[in-house]
Every structure is written in structure tokens, then in C-alpha cells.
Design an enzyme around this catalytic site. Structure first.
Site, PDB file in Angstrom:
ATOM      1  N   CYS A   1       1.618   2.772   9.486  1.00  0.00           N
ATOM      2  CA  CYS A   1       0.562   2.899  10.483  1.00  0.00           C
ATOM      3  C   CYS A   1       1.132   2.780  11.883  1.00  0.00           C
ATOM      4  O   CYS A   1       2.235   2.279  12.089  1.00  0.00           O
ATOM      5  CB  CYS A   1      -0.490   1.788  10.301  1.00  0.00           C
TER       6      CYS A   1
ATOM      7  N   THR B   1       0.811  -1.222   0.000  1.00  0.00           N
ATOM      8  CA  THR B   1       0.000   0.000   0.000  1.00  0.00           C
ATOM      9  C   THR B   1       0.839   1.265   0.000  1.00  0.00           C
ATOM     10  O   THR B   1       0.333   2.347  -0.325  1.00  0.00           O
ATOM     11  CB  THR B   1      -0.918   0.039   1.239  1.00  0.00           C
TER      12      THR B   1
ATOM     13  N   ARG C   1       4.048   6.952   3.202  1.00  0.00           N
ATOM     14  CA  ARG C   1       3.296   8.083   3.738  1.00  0.00           C
ATOM     15  C   ARG C   1       2.419   7.589   4.890  1.00  0.00           C
ATOM     16  O   ARG C   1       2.125   6.407   5.017  1.00  0.00           O
ATOM     17  CB  ARG C   1       2.431   8.746   2.665  1.00  0.00           C
TER      18      ARG C   1
ATOM     19  N   CYS D   1      -5.404   5.944  10.829  1.00  0.00           N
ATOM     20  CA  CYS D   1      -4.946   5.910  12.224  1.00  0.00           C
ATOM     21  C   CYS D   1      -4.044   7.077  12.596  1.00  0.00           C
ATOM     22  O   CYS D   1      -3.762   7.281  13.776  1.00  0.00           O
ATOM     23  CB  CYS D   1      -4.214   4.595  12.513  1.00  0.00           C
TER      24      CYS D   1
ATOM     25  N   CYS E   1      -3.573   0.388  14.534  1.00  0.00           N
ATOM     26  CA  CYS E   1      -4.420   0.761  13.401  1.00  0.00           C
ATOM     27  C   CYS E   1      -5.531  -0.280  13.204  1.00  0.00           C
ATOM     28  O   CYS E   1      -5.269  -1.489  13.182  1.00  0.00           O
ATOM     29  CB  CYS E   1      -3.596   0.859  12.125  1.00  0.00           C
TER      30      CYS E   1
ATOM     31  N   CYS F   1      -0.677   6.783   7.330  1.00  0.00           N
ATOM     32  CA  CYS F   1      -2.037   6.271   7.175  1.00  0.00           C
ATOM     33  C   CYS F   1      -3.041   7.373   7.508  1.00  0.00           C
ATOM     34  O   CYS F   1      -2.941   8.038   8.536  1.00  0.00           O
ATOM     35  CB  CYS F   1      -2.246   5.076   8.112  1.00  0.00           C
TER      36      CYS F   1
ATOM     37  N   ARG G   1      -7.122  -3.937   8.383  1.00  0.00           N
ATOM     38  CA  ARG G   1      -6.788  -5.365   8.366  1.00  0.00           C
ATOM     39  C   ARG G   1      -5.281  -5.564   8.505  1.00  0.00           C
ATOM     40  O   ARG G   1      -4.485  -4.868   7.877  1.00  0.00           O
ATOM     41  CB  ARG G   1      -7.277  -6.001   7.065  1.00  0.00           C
TER      42      ARG G   1
END
Length: 532
Positions: free
Chosen positions: A37, A33, A66, A71, A41, A68, A44
Site C-alpha cells: 500500500c 495479506t 500485489r 489505495c 492507505c 492494494c 487498518r
């Protein structure tokens, strides 16, 4: 010295459990992704093969990830590692949080730590995955996010308050870190911001539980009139920052949240002021880890159950802290607070709404006119202020603990108790025990621990690295009139059986007749407390 989370499997179990205890201690970057996080968080849990753990958000930034949007890992409490650890990386992180890079540049940070800029960059990159510029940039991004979400300040004010050199630099950093414009980030905040125009009202995140009542009561007992005010659920004070006088208030609301209100003379002082408030309230501590470690010992389990989430207060200003500790030696809290109030009334700078604690130069020049007590003790206090004023003695939150202690012990009138107490309060060192402290030893006896210095020190080793929190519990456990505490043999006159830096608020009954650093009589009728 170990830290709670040390390898991939442990970290992965933490994120699988969405354990909030580890928020701020590391971040989880997901290759598929491109985001990172906080451990808790709600998204999933990614597959292990897609996960990389980083010690700081700056390291994740440098690796191309970058934050999240769900969260917001930058909103997590700070890492307790920077207090638990005493290495160069931890000292650098403490100094970066005070705005040293913004004021003095990377070269200034390196000089404070005793390294060349190039070598410091190599050290931090190897240890934390990012150099000092990247770490400072991440800190600015965190501050900007906090202000955008928590205040109605204009974006231009946010940029300079966070330490950015320009609005464009702020906008570009926020887009890169959060994948949002400042306006989009602000639009994601929950609820509306109310208050007086121009005021700053922020929520300070922390890991629970928090013994806020205890820390507010502790501050109320030691508040210097004109400089500080404290109540059952609030604490405020005036202080000097790089850009001029500042004021802040921390207040607990009905939901146990801590709100920070602040005024600064220069916007760039806001981020260091927030860091100072967090340090005073010890908000980056890991209370679950501390309570678990202490309560594993049957003697301490009742103390932890009685006061979960106990904190060890930090200091607003390192120089002020040393003077307060020296003035408060071997007198009651009330007596020391009276002496400090008189000192402040005579030498402090009067500003709108209050007084600033005297500068070291003022104390060096005129302290002898105001201070009362034995001449040798007054000379020690004035001499310490003079050395701080002319730079002969340095005292900062980024000091090496051993070097700071040695420098203080070399000063007339300063012994192990004072040096170690200052280390506890200024550096936030979580692993300090003060075996000569009267009330601490009385609390140890009440808790079923050895009350004599050497056996107490030996017993305390089993709770390292949390001996400062052990000290806090023992201070709290000290009875109003403790049993006789036998004086330590061979103690130095500069620090033998000093007054207790009690974290409790029980009353002082009797003060030691002498204000010198010589020991009082072996029979001590009450816990005597240092005022800082």
C-alpha cells in the site's frame, strides 16, 4: 544527503498517521495479506511485525506482493528521491521514466550510465530491491493503470502506449500487479470520461500545496510563439519525441487539479511525454518538507508564507534548454523571447498547429544567419549546438551532475551560472544556488540575506538540499528596481553577473547593451532575466 524518512520507526509512524506527504516515497508490504500500500492507505494499520517497507513498488512486486485495490499505490506522485539523490539509482530511475529501457533495452540504459548490464542490475537490486527490467515493468504498469482509469483508450492502445511489447504482456502484468484484469481495473474508476474521441485527458497527481499560478505566469512570460502557449491556468507546447511530433497541454481546473491533454505520433511516446510534463511542473517535489525546512529560518519564513509550494520548473528538452539559456544570457526576458522566436520562425519545423523548436543540426548549420549580437557569442551558441548534434556533448536527464557541469564549463561562452542553471532545470537538481545572479542577489538583499556572492553561498548552505527552492523564493522576492548590487570580484568573463533566471513575472526595464557574456556596469537598474 538525507531523506525525510530513513528508518523503520519513522516509516511506521508515517503509515500510522496516514500521512499523504510520504505517498510515492516508499510502499508498505503486509505479509499476512500479500499486498502493498501507499503510506496514506485508509485500511487498518498492520502490526509492525507483519510489515516490510520497500523503496519502490517494483521491489514489492519482486518480493511477491500485489498492489492494494483500495489505495492504488501506483496512482501516487513520484518519489522526490530521484531529484534529491544524484547517485546511479536516481539517475537510472529518471532515465527509466523517459522510456530508455523500452527504446534501447537494459544494455542501452547501462551504457548511458557507464556500467555493464550485469553490474547495473546488481547495483539497482542492492539499492532498490529490483533490477532495471523490474523497475521498467513497474513503470509500465503504472502508466497502463493511469490510462485505463483516466482515458477511454482501447486496451490494445493502452498496452502499446505504456510500452508493453504485446497486449498479452500488458494483461498479464496488470493481473499480477493489481490482481485485476484491465477491464476490472477500468470499471473501478470514478465518474465517466468525456472528451473528443482519440484525445487523452489525464489528471496529474501531485503533493500539495502547489504554486500553480506562479508557474503558469512564469511560463507565460517566456513562451516562444508557435512552440508554446500559456495563460493564467494553462500551458501547452509542441515538442519532438522518439516517434515524431507531439503536443501537450496542462490545465488547472476549478478544484486545483492539473489535467494533461496530449497528442502523440506514436503510442509509445505517451509515457515519456507524461514524465516530461511532470518534470516541467516539478510535480514530484515534496513541498511540505521543502517549506518546513526553509521556513525554519526567520529570514525565509515570510517568503514561504507568501508563496507556499513554490516549484522550480524543469525542461521539455535538455538540448533546447541549453540553447535557450545561452541565448538569454544578459538580456531581458522580452528580448530573449524575441530572439528565440526569430530563431524558431527561421529554422523550426512547421507542423499542424504550430512549430517545433529548431534541431541542433539546423542551429549548427544556419544559426549564424539568424542570431544577432557579438560574433564570439554567436559562435558559442552555434558551437554548442554542433557539439550536441554530433554527440561530442551529451546532455540528458540522467547525467551525473558533476560530469555534466564539467562538460558544460569546458565549452566556450559557458560559465558557472549557465552550467548550474542548466543543471537545475535539466536534472531537476533541488540544491543549486546561483550567487552571481543579479535578481537573486537583489531578492536576497530584500529578504535580509547577504547580497554578495561568497556570504550568500555560505548562508545558503544551511538550507541544503533545497537551495534551488531558496533561489526560487529569492527570485520572487527581487524588487522591480533593486538596490545596487556590487559585481563579484574575480568572476569569469563567461559568467560574471549574468542575467537573472527570474521565477517572478515583474517587468524588465532595461537590458544590458552588450549581448556578450561580459559583465554589465556595476550599477544594474533592473533585474535582468533569462528567457528559458
Amino acid at each position: 544527503m538525507t531523506f525525510p524518512v530513513v528508518d523503520f520507526d519513522e516509516r511506521y509512524r508515517a503509515i500510522s498517521a496516514r500521512d499523504t506527504r510520504f505517498d510515492g516515497q516508499f510502499v508498505t508490504a503486509v505479509r499476512t495479506t500479500g499486498i502493498y500500500c501507499r503510506p496514506s492507505c485508509p485500511a487498518r494499520t498492520p502490526k509492525p511485525e507483519n510489515v516490510t517497507f520497500y523503496p519502490t513498488s517494483a521491489a514489492a512486486h519482486e518480493a511477491g506482493y500485489r498492489a492494494c485495490k483500495r489505495c492504488l499505490p501506483e496512482a501516487a506522485p513520484g518519489s522526490p528521491a530521484w531529484d534529491v539523490r544524484s547517485d546511479v539509482a536516481a539517475r537510472a530511475m529518471r532515465l527509466i521514466s523517459t522510456g530508455v529501457v523500452e527504446r534501447e533495452g537494459v544494455s542501452g540504459l547501462a551504457a548511458r550510465l557507464g556500467y555493464s548490464t550485469r553490474h547495473l542490475t546488481r547495483l539497482l537490486t542492492a539499492e532498490l530491491g529490483a533490477g532495471p527490467l523490474a523497475l521498467a515493468r513497474a513503470h509500465r504498469a503504472h502508466t497502463a493503470r493511469m490510462l485505463l482509469v483516466g482515458t477511454s483508450m482501447a486496451v490494445s492502445e493502452v498496452a502499446f502506449s505504456a510500452g508493453f511489447a504485446s497486449i498479452r504482456q500488458c494483461n498479464d502484468t496488470i493481473r499480477e500487479v493489481f490482481g485485476l484484469t484491465p477491464g476490472e481495473l477500468r470499471a473501478r474508476r470514478r465518474g465517466s470520461i468525456t472528451g473528443v474521441p482519440g484525445s487523452i485527458d489525464l489528471v496529474l497527481p501531485y503533493r500539495g500545496p502547489l504554486d500553480s499560478s506562479g508557474i503558469f505566469a512564469w511560463m507565460a512570460a517566456r513562451a516562444v510563439a508557435g512552440v508554446e502557449e500559456a495563460g493564467e491556468a494553462s500551458f501547452s507546447r509542441h515538442l519532438r519525441m522518439g516517434g515524431g511530433p507531439a503536443w501537450f497541454e496542462v490545465r488547472r481546473d476549478a478544484d486545483e487539479r492539473l489535467h494533461l491533454r496530449a497528442r502523440v505520433a506514436q503510442l509509445g511516446d505517451l509515457a515519456p511525454l507524461v514524465a516530461t510534463a511532470r518534470r516541467i511542473f516539478d510535480l514530484d517535489a515534496d513541498p511540505l518538507a521543502i517549506d518546513e525546512a526553509l521556513s525554519a529560518h526567520q529570514e525565509l519564513a515570510p517568503l514561504v508564507a507568501r508563496t507556499p509550494g513554490i516549484r522550480v520548473p524543469g525542461s521539455a528538452d535538455p538540448h533546447e534548454m541549453l540553447i535557450r539559456a545561452m541565448v538569454g544570457q544578459q538580456i531581458t526576458v522580452v528580448a530573449a523571447r524575441t530572439a528565440l522566436t526569430a530563431l524558431t520562425e527561421a529554422l523550426g519545423e512547421r507542423i499542424e498547429g504550430g512549430i517545433l523548436f529548431p534541431t541542433m543540426s539546423e542551429i549548427a548549420e544556419r544559426g549564424a544567419e539568424v542570431l544577432r549580437g557579438p560574433a564570439a557569442r554567436i559562435r558559442s551558441i552555434v558551437g554548442a549546438a554542433r557539439d550536441l548534434a554530433d554527440g561530442s556533448l551529451t546532455l540528458t536527464v540522467g547525467d551525473d551532475a558533476a560530469e555534466q557541469r564539467a562538460a558544460l564549463l569546458a565549452m566556450p561562452g559557458i560559465g558557472p551560472w549557465t552550467a548550474d542553471y542548466v543543471r537545475m532545470r535539466v536534472l531537476g537538481d533541488p540544491d543549486v544556488v546561483l550567487p552571481g545572479d543579479v535578481a537573486l542577489r537583489a531578492g536576497a538583499a530584500a529578504a535580509g540575506l547577504p547580497a554578495d556572492p561568497k556570504p550568500l553561498v555560505a548562508w545558503a548552505e544551511r538550507v541544503a538540499p533545497w537551495r534551488s527552492y531558496l533561489s526560487a523564493h529569492l527570485w520572487r522576492a527581487a524588487p522591480v528596481r533593486p538596490a545596487r548590487v556590487r559585481r563579484a570580484r574575480g568572476s569569469r568573463a563567461a559568467d560574471a553577473v549574468p542575467t537573472a533566471a527570474s521565477l517572478s513575472t515583474f517587468s524588465s526595464v532595461t537590458s544590458v547593451p552588450s549581448l556578450t557574456n561580459t559583465p554589465p556596469r556595476a550599477s544594474v537598474p533592473s533585474p535582468l532575466k533569462e528567457s528559458s
